[in-house]
Design an enzyme around this catalytic site. Structure first.
Site, short mmCIF file in Angstrom:
data_model
loop_
_atom_site.label_atom_id
_atom_site.label_comp_id
_atom_site.label_asym_id
_atom_site.label_seq_id
_atom_site.Cartn_x
_atom_site.Cartn_y
_atom_site.Cartn_z
N HIS A 20 0.99 -1.22 0.06
CA HIS A 20 0.09 0.13 0.00
C HIS A 20 0.75 1.24 -0.14
CE1 HIS A 20 -3.55 2.25 0.49
NE2 HIS A 20 -2.97 2.93 1.42
N CYS A 33 0.35 -6.00 -18.18
CA CYS A 33 -0.50 -4.91 -17.33
C CYS A 33 -0.18 -4.75 -15.92
CB CYS A 33 -1.88 -5.13 -17.78
SG CYS A 33 -2.55 -6.60 -17.11
C1 PEP Z 1 -1.25 -8.87 -11.95
O1 PEP Z 1 -1.75 -9.77 -11.12
O2 PEP Z 1 -0.33 -8.42 -12.43
C2 PEP Z 1 -2.49 -8.04 -12.32
C3 PEP Z 1 -2.50 -6.87 -13.20
O3 PEP Z 1 -3.77 -8.26 -11.67
P1 PEP Z 1 -4.02 -7.69 -10.06
O4 PEP Z 1 -2.75 -6.82 -9.82
O5 PEP Z 1 -5.58 -7.02 -10.30
O6 PEP Z 1 -4.17 -9.19 -9.47
#
Ligand code: PEP
Ligand code: MG
Length: 541
Positions: free
Chosen positions: A185, A469
């Protein structure tokens, strides 16, 4: 600690800052269990007043914290005001306990009654923190960080919770945490507020008030008594072209995010985390209400394709209305697309609502499923999605197993998007929420880079579009490596879209490939990062 001494950690941000240390003191201990002197009605009044005061406190903190943490505070307030929790505490007062002990016992009874419900267990730490806040209010103990309002300070602490970061004043110019990792966080908040930080810095436990330190995030270090000239120079990327070598999209989770992302140069959205809309919903949203929310968000999003992820509930993202069985190990349990077993209708409804929203908004929508571990799951999702709407269909690559099945996805899915946050968690068997394992979640880890190379190469070979992403795609230097490895696009947190775009406009594809080639040879995460920065430095300088 001697001048010039270096404490290593994980940097957040691109600029260094020098200031005096302000050590955040641990909170004063709260009294142990106590009986009251016979005035039960008086204790119940005290309890009610304390709950009201904590509720006010949470609202003030939520307002200060801003949208990144708003849902966290909403969820906490719902728990605090829960009537059955209050009734249990009243019964405890009637059996002789004082108001603070009664509320604490109420929380524990509640915990016992509901143990086995993973949604609740995920929130246990939060609700225990509420019991602490109620007790602190009753005993007149401050849980505030007491940060200075004036001056310039680097604050140092173990790690900072949402309630803590909401108290950061304008005097906080740098942050150092002993625990925490790149997705903690503290890291997320510091990145969004552009406060230079070094997290997971074990050596910081010996830092004391008044010592001058240089927080040097690019160098992943804190230098005692360091001067500004010691700061590791962030590469100043100078765009050579008006277009980046691969598209840079934005990550969003709400209408506000979509509106804000549209003010950046992002080419569409590379990850719309739909579950973030529903983290505090106690009842299932209807197809109509989903379609309305999605259509608003799609219409507001930056121009370009919009990659929507179907619900990724479970583990670190509990969604109250989707009941799930008790699990010893929720990160390895029924989460993401695995909900198809128990909550198939919800996933179908979501796809239907997305198709309606696609038609209403006229936008190009790509849909993808999270936590796909098997080629057969990918095929099942692709056929469900194609039956319902006119989407490009893809999956997230977050589990190591699916990397070995990419060849089977040729002509099954149109694209893959790598979630490096979860891929690191599963590749290194390191809980992404564990503040002591931050170093394993560093995107520069050579094994993660090798996995990314395998994904980009295999996807290209079988004709599937690939993007990244996870948080790693928000680091400008790392995004160059991703382009060089062969990914077709990246999607960054919206505060980083500009910086990532500039980096990807400052080099040619050939140069990016050359850098990735060298980075792949590194044996440690430090080496990988310094090789990349040195090579980028040569090109920019
Ligand atoms: C990830 O796991 O990198 C992702 C983009 O999804 P989240 O962070 O929402 O699990
Ligand atoms: Mg994920």
């Amino acid at each position: 600690m001697a001048t010039g001494e270096v404490l290593t950690g994980l940097g957040v941000g691109l600029t260094a800052v020098k200031a005096e240390v302000f050590r955040v003191k641990p909170h004063q201990d709260l009294p142990g269990p106590t009986k009251h002197s016979g005035d039960a009605a008086g204790e119940i009044d005290k309890l009610r007043a304390a709950i009201d005061a904590v509720s006010q406190e949470l609202q003030t903190l939520a307002a200060k914290a801003g949208e990144t943490s708003a849902e966290i505070f909403e969820a906490l307030e719902m728990i605090l005001m829960d009537e059955s929790l209050f009734d249990t505490a009243v019964a405890e007062v009637e059996s002789g306990w004082d108001a603070a002990t009664a509320f604490h016992n109420g929380v524990e009874t509640f915990a016992e009654l509901l143990s086995g419900d993973p949604t609740f267990e995920e929130r246990l730490a939060d609700i225990r923190d509420l019991a602490k806040r109620v007790a602190a209010n009753i005993h007149g103990i401050s849980l505030g960080l007491n940060l200075p309002e004036e001056g310039r300070f680097v604050i140092v602490g173990e790690d900072f919770s949402p309630a803590d970061t909401a108290q950061f004043t304008k005097a906080v110019v740098g942050v150092v945490t002993i625990a925490g990792g790149p997705t903690s966080h503290t890291a997320i908040i510091c990145r969004s507020k552009s406060i230079p930080a070094v997290v997971s810095c074990k050596g910081a436990k010996n830092l004391v008030d008044g010592v001058e330190v240089l927080v040097d995030p690019v160098g992943d270090r804190v230098v005692i008594g360091g001067s500004d000239s010691d700061a590791t120079q962030a590469i100043t990327f100078v765009a050579k072209s008006s277009e980046p070598i691969i598209p840079v999209r934005a990550n969003i989770g709400s209408l506000e995010d979509a509106v804000a992302a549209a003010t950046t140069a992002a080419e569409g959205v590379g990850l719309f985390r739909t579950e973030l809309l529903y983290l505090s919903s106690s009842s299932q949203p209807t197809v109509d209400s989903q379609s309305k929310s999605y259509a608003e968000i799609l219409s507001a999003a930056p121009d370009g394709p919009i990659v929507v992820r179907t619900i990724d509930a479970g583990s670190d993202k509990p969604v109250p209305f989707l009941e799930m069985p008790h699990e010893e190990n929720p990160a390895l349990g029924v989460r993401g697309y695995r909900l198809i077993g128990q909550h198939r209708q919800f996933i179908l409804d979501q796809l239907l609502a997305l198709e309606e929203a696609r038609q209403k908004s006229g936008r190009e929508v790509w849909v993808m499923a999270p936590m796909i571990a098997l080629a057969s799951e990918a095929a099942e999702f692709a056929s469900l999605a194609r039956e319902v709407g006119q989407f490009k269909v893809g999956i997230m690559v977050e589990t190591p197993s699916i990397i070995f099945e990419l060849a089977k996805l040729a002509s099954v899915v149109d694209f893959v998007s790598v979630g490096t946050n979860d891929l690191s968690q599963y590749l290194f068997a390191s809980d992404r929420m564990n503040p002591n394992l931050g170093a394993m979640l560093n995107p520069w880890q050579p094994a993660l880079i090798a996995a990314l190379e395998a994904i980009a190469t295999e996807a290209k070979k079988v004709g599937i579009y690939s993007g990244v992403c996870g948080e790693s795609a928000s680091d400008p230097a790392f995004s160059v490596v991703l382009a060089g490895l062969g990914f077709d696009s990246v999607s960054s947190s919206r505060s980083q879209v500009g910086a990532v775009r500039t980096a990807l406009s400052a080099i040619s594809m050939e140069e990016a490939k050359g850098i990735s080639e060298k980075v792949r040879m590194a044996s440690t995460s430090d080496e990988a990062k310094s090789v990349a920065l040195a090579e980028l430095g040569k090109l920019s300088g």
